[in-house]
Design an enzyme around this catalytic site. Structure first.
Site, PDB file in Angstrom:
ATOM      1  N   LYS A  21       0.866  -1.233   0.229  1.00  0.00           N
ATOM      2  CA  LYS A  21      -0.417   0.334  -0.128  1.00  0.00           C
ATOM      3  C   LYS A  21       0.619   1.139   0.360  1.00  0.00           C
ATOM      4  O   LYS A  21       1.929   1.325   0.566  1.00  0.00           O
ATOM      5  CB  LYS A  21      -0.617   0.066   1.154  1.00  0.00           C
ATOM      6  CG  LYS A  21      -1.765  -1.069   1.913  1.00  0.00           C
ATOM      7  CD  LYS A  21      -3.039  -1.142   0.522  1.00  0.00           C
ATOM      8  CE  LYS A  21      -3.896  -2.137   1.310  1.00  0.00           C
ATOM      9  NZ  LYS A  21      -5.033  -2.691   0.071  1.00  0.00           N
ATOM     10  N   CYS A  22       0.438   2.554  -0.384  1.00  0.00           N
ATOM     11  CA  CYS A  22       0.870   3.460   0.166  1.00  0.00           C
ATOM     12  C   CYS A  22       1.168   3.959   0.951  1.00  0.00           C
ATOM     13  O   CYS A  22       0.579   3.457   1.870  1.00  0.00           O
ATOM     14  CB  CYS A  22       0.203   4.791  -0.943  1.00  0.00           C
ATOM     15  SG  CYS A  22       0.467   6.193  -0.839  1.00  0.00           S
ATOM     16  N   PRO A  23       2.851   4.002   0.843  1.00  0.00           N
ATOM     17  CA  PRO A  23       3.423   4.903   0.118  1.00  0.00           C
ATOM     18  C   PRO A  23       4.549   3.945  -0.203  1.00  0.00           C
ATOM     19  O   PRO A  23       5.951   3.751  -1.070  1.00  0.00           O
ATOM     20  CB  PRO A  23       4.478   6.475   0.937  1.00  0.00           C
ATOM     21  CG  PRO A  23       4.315   5.712   1.585  1.00  0.00           C
ATOM     22  CD  PRO A  23       3.024   4.766   2.900  1.00  0.00           C
TER      23      PRO A  23
END
Length: 82
Positions: A14-16
């Protein structure tokens, strides 16, 4: 001559993390090489192109896949043609 292309499987992150791991890999690659990145994070469709633009990498391709996205990124280099 060996191909400078490399692949990076970031599916499930998942981000980042996709951008951070892409940045780290590209920084260790030789100029003129290409990186193929596989992601499942929906935000990567925005984050990876933005990262490329901000850091002067060339986004050669951005493709939606069955589970996410695939990006092909070129690292600028001294690629001279005779």
């Amino acid at each position: 001559m060996e191909s400078p292309d490399q692949s990076l499987d970031l599916r499930g992150l998942k981000c980042p993390l996709p951008v951070l791991k892409t940045q780290k890999r590209l920084s260790n690659m030789p100029p003129g090489s290409r990186l193929i990145v596989e992601t499942t994070d929906p935000l990567a469709a925005i984050d990876i192109p933005h990262f490329c633009h901000e850091n002067r990498y060339t986004l050669i391709a951005s493709q939606k896949t069955a589970t996410g996205h695939r990006f092909v990124i070129a690292k600028p280099g001294d690629v001279l043609e005779a």
